[in-house]
Design a protein around this motif. Structure first.
Motif, PDB file in Angstrom:
ATOM      1  N   ALA A   1      51.678  34.913  10.257  1.00 24.95           N
ATOM      2  CA  ALA A   1      52.570  36.030  10.572  1.00 24.95           C
ATOM      3  C   ALA A   1      51.891  36.996  11.545  1.00 24.95           C
ATOM      4  N   TRP A   2      50.608  37.289  11.304  1.00 27.93           N
ATOM      5  CA  TRP A   2      49.868  38.160  12.227  1.00 27.93           C
ATOM      6  C   TRP A   2      49.725  37.498  13.587  1.00 27.93           C
ATOM      7  N   LEU A   3      49.570  36.199  13.570  1.00 25.44           N
ATOM      8  CA  LEU A   3      49.435  35.444  14.814  1.00 25.44           C
ATOM      9  C   LEU A   3      50.709  35.515  15.640  1.00 25.44           C
ATOM     10  N   ARG A   4      51.856  35.300  14.984  1.00 27.07           N
ATOM     11  CA  ARG A   4      53.138  35.376  15.701  1.00 27.07           C
ATOM     12  C   ARG A   4      53.386  36.775  16.238  1.00 27.07           C
ATOM     13  N   ARG A   5      53.122  37.790  15.419  1.00 29.83           N
ATOM     14  CA  ARG A   5      53.342  39.174  15.873  1.00 29.83           C
ATOM     15  C   ARG A   5      52.454  39.505  17.058  1.00 29.83           C
ATOM     16  N   GLY A   6      51.185  39.132  16.983  1.00 27.84           N
ATOM     17  CA  GLY A   6      50.262  39.412  18.080  1.00 27.84           C
ATOM     18  C   GLY A   6      50.645  38.705  19.358  1.00 27.84           C
ATOM     19  N   GLU A   7      51.119  37.468  19.220  1.00 30.10           N
ATOM     20  CA  GLU A   7      51.534  36.720  20.409  1.00 30.10           C
ATOM     21  C   GLU A   7      52.779  37.345  21.040  1.00 30.10           C
ATOM     22  N   LYS A   8      53.714  37.794  20.211  1.00 32.21           N
ATOM     23  CA  LYS A   8      54.902  38.464  20.744  1.00 32.21           C
ATOM     24  C   LYS A   8      54.529  39.760  21.455  1.00 32.21           C
ATOM     25  N   LEU A   9      53.608  40.524  20.861  1.00 32.05           N
ATOM     26  CA  LEU A   9      53.170  41.760  21.507  1.00 32.05           C
ATOM     27  C   LEU A   9      52.474  41.477  22.836  1.00 32.05           C
ATOM     28  N   ALA A  10      51.688  40.407  22.882  1.00 28.74           N
ATOM     29  CA  ALA A  10      50.999  40.050  24.130  1.00 28.74           C
ATOM     30  C   ALA A  10      52.010  39.679  25.212  1.00 28.74           C
ATOM     31  N   TRP A  11      53.035  38.905  24.846  1.00 33.09           N
ATOM     32  CA  TRP A  11      54.046  38.554  25.844  1.00 33.09           C
ATOM     33  C   TRP A  11      54.841  39.773  26.285  1.00 33.09           C
ATOM     34  N   LEU A  12      55.069  40.728  25.376  1.00 33.15           N
ATOM     35  CA  LEU A  12      55.722  41.978  25.780  1.00 33.15           C
ATOM     36  C   LEU A  12      54.842  42.760  26.753  1.00 33.15           C
ATOM     37  N   GLY A  13      53.530  42.743  26.521  1.00 35.96           N
ATOM     38  CA  GLY A  13      52.607  43.387  27.456  1.00 35.96           C
ATOM     39  C   GLY A  13      52.649  42.751  28.832  1.00 35.96           C
ATOM     40  N   VAL A  14      52.740  41.424  28.865  1.00 34.52           N
ATOM     41  CA  VAL A  14      52.865  40.718  30.153  1.00 34.52           C
ATOM     42  C   VAL A  14      54.165  41.105  30.838  1.00 34.52           C
ATOM     43  N   ALA A  15      55.246  41.182  30.076  1.00 30.21           N
ATOM     44  CA  ALA A  15      56.540  41.550  30.658  1.00 30.21           C
ATOM     45  C   ALA A  15      56.507  42.981  31.190  1.00 30.21           C
TER      46      ALA A  15
END
Length: 115
Positions: free
Chosen positions: A70-84
């Motif tokens: 769950a932490w992994l999915r959340r962190g990955e989503k936040l990283a992609w939002l940062g890229v966007a």
């Protein structure tokens, strides 16, 4: 009669633990989200996305003894939002630069009547 999951575990099996990479991916994802509008978020975002892939492979190969998906999915989503956010701010800066450049006259202006 049903058996509990604890009864199915062998006594020598290790205890499930949370992956440290999952926490790192989440922290880097937060940093990427907050620094994304300044384009500096691309560095932590790319590290977070690379670590997420490694952590996902390690969790798969651990057979269920590494947790933290769950932490992994959340962190990955936040990283992609940062890229966007970084890409959006870069596009906005380019558009502002092009509009500003188009407003400036090209070449040298001479006063009327000067030959």
């Amino acid at each position: 009669m049903t058996t509990s999951p604890a009864a199915l575990r062998h006594p020598l099996d290790p205890e499930p633990v949370r992956s440290t990479k999952a926490g790192t991916v989440f922290a880097l994802g937060l940093v990427a989200l907050f620094t994304g509008p300044f384009v500096g978020g691309l560095v932590p975002a790319s590290i977070a996305i690379a670590l997420a892939g490694q952590a996902r492979r390690e969790a798969y190969h651990s057979g269920g003894y590494l947790t933290g998906s769950a932490w992994l999915r959340r962190g990955e989503k936040l990283a992609w939002l940062g890229v966007a956010l970084a890409a959006t701010s870069l596009v906005v800066a380019i558009v502002i630069g092009v509009v500003d450049f188009a407003g400036d006259p090209a070449g040298q202006d001479f006063a009327p009547g000067v030959d």
